[in-house]
Design an enzyme around this catalytic site. Structure first.
Site, short mmCIF file in Angstrom:
data_model
loop_
_atom_site.label_atom_id
_atom_site.label_comp_id
_atom_site.label_asym_id
_atom_site.label_seq_id
_atom_site.Cartn_x
_atom_site.Cartn_y
_atom_site.Cartn_z
N CYS A 7 10.51 -8.71 6.26
CA CYS A 7 11.75 -8.91 6.23
C CYS A 7 12.20 -9.50 7.70
O CYS A 7 13.03 -10.55 7.71
CB CYS A 7 12.86 -7.85 5.82
SG CYS A 7 13.01 -7.75 4.09
N HIS A 46 13.27 -9.32 -0.43
CA HIS A 46 12.55 -8.14 -0.23
C HIS A 46 12.27 -7.42 -1.74
O HIS A 46 13.22 -7.19 -2.31
CB HIS A 46 13.12 -7.10 0.60
CG HIS A 46 12.25 -5.75 0.67
ND1 HIS A 46 11.40 -5.69 1.84
CD2 HIS A 46 12.11 -4.68 -0.17
CE1 HIS A 46 10.86 -4.70 1.43
NE2 HIS A 46 11.14 -4.16 0.48
N ASN A 86 -2.02 -7.93 -2.90
CA ASN A 86 -2.54 -6.57 -3.00
C ASN A 86 -1.26 -5.76 -3.48
O ASN A 86 -0.15 -5.84 -2.87
CB ASN A 86 -2.87 -5.82 -1.76
CG ASN A 86 -4.28 -6.55 -1.17
OD1 ASN A 86 -5.12 -6.47 -2.06
ND2 ASN A 86 -4.55 -6.65 -0.06
N HIS A 99 3.45 -10.20 -0.67
CA HIS A 99 3.08 -11.28 0.13
C HIS A 99 1.77 -11.87 -0.67
O HIS A 99 0.84 -11.10 -1.10
CB HIS A 99 2.75 -10.90 1.53
CG HIS A 99 1.97 -9.71 1.83
ND1 HIS A 99 2.53 -8.44 1.77
CD2 HIS A 99 0.93 -9.35 2.05
CE1 HIS A 99 1.65 -7.50 1.82
NE2 HIS A 99 0.45 -8.13 2.03
P1 5GP Z 1 -1.66 -5.94 2.95
O1 5GP Z 1 -2.65 -5.03 3.28
O2 5GP Z 1 -0.36 -5.15 2.78
O3 5GP Z 1 -2.07 -6.61 1.38
O4 5GP Z 1 -1.43 -7.04 4.09
C1 5GP Z 1 -0.52 -6.89 5.09
C2 5GP Z 1 -1.01 -7.86 6.01
O5 5GP Z 1 -0.09 -8.11 7.00
C3 5GP Z 1 -2.41 -7.61 6.76
O6 5GP Z 1 -3.56 -8.52 6.62
C4 5GP Z 1 -2.09 -7.59 8.26
O7 5GP Z 1 -3.05 -7.87 9.12
C5 5GP Z 1 -0.68 -8.40 8.09
N1 5GP Z 1 0.46 -8.04 9.07
C6 5GP Z 1 0.67 -6.86 9.29
N2 5GP Z 1 1.60 -6.82 10.19
C7 5GP Z 1 2.00 -8.10 10.73
C8 5GP Z 1 2.53 -8.79 11.73
O8 5GP Z 1 3.38 -8.20 12.61
N3 5GP Z 1 2.37 -10.00 11.76
C9 5GP Z 1 1.53 -10.75 11.18
N4 5GP Z 1 1.47 -12.15 11.41
N5 5GP Z 1 0.75 -10.34 10.16
C10 5GP Z 1 0.81 -8.93 9.76
ZN ZN Z 2 10.93 -6.52 3.13
#
Ligand code: 5GP
Ligand code: ZN
Length: 110
Positions: A7, A46, A86, A99
């Protein structure tokens, strides 16, 4: 949604390497890339998982997919790419704001 990192990125309160933005989605580089190109497509609204989709959110995700397709060449993904969403603990979801991972730029191992 307070204390949600995506967000805050969507609102521009936390910096990110944005490659595309419109009124309802943002696409930016993943901070820990797992492929040569690793982007995240995030709806600005969100919600955490597809279990929370209503008609409006389903249509929003459809438009997000359409936009990813339209931007394919501009994003360097013309040779193919993988989309990953995921969902929950077993999938290792760490950010609980829905995402779409966009992975490409090289051949991907399954
Ligand atoms: P999930 O594991 O929830 O599917 O993916 C979350 C993704 O967000 C991960 O690949 C992680 O590297 C990325 N991520 C987490 N925090 C940040 C951030 O502050 N900035 C960016 N650009 N990516 C983030
Ligand atoms: Zn959010």
């Amino acid at each position: 949604m307070e204390n949600c990192i995506f967000c805050k990125i969507a609102a521009g309160e936390i910096a990110s390497a944005k490659v595309y933005e419109d009124e309802e989605i943002v696409i930016f580089k993943d901070i820990e890339p797992k492929a040569k190109i690793h982007l995240l497509c995030v709806p600005k609204e969100h919600f955490a998982t597809v279990a929370e989709l209503d008609e409006g959110r389903a249509a929003l995700l459809g438009r997000a997919l359409q936009k990813i397709g339209a931007l394919r060449d501009a994003l360097g993904l013309s040779e193919g790419f993988r989309l990953v969403v995921n969902q929950g603990e077993n999938a290792g979801q760490t950010v609980h704001h829905l995402h779409i991972h966009i992975l490409g730029g090289e051949p991907l191992a399954w």
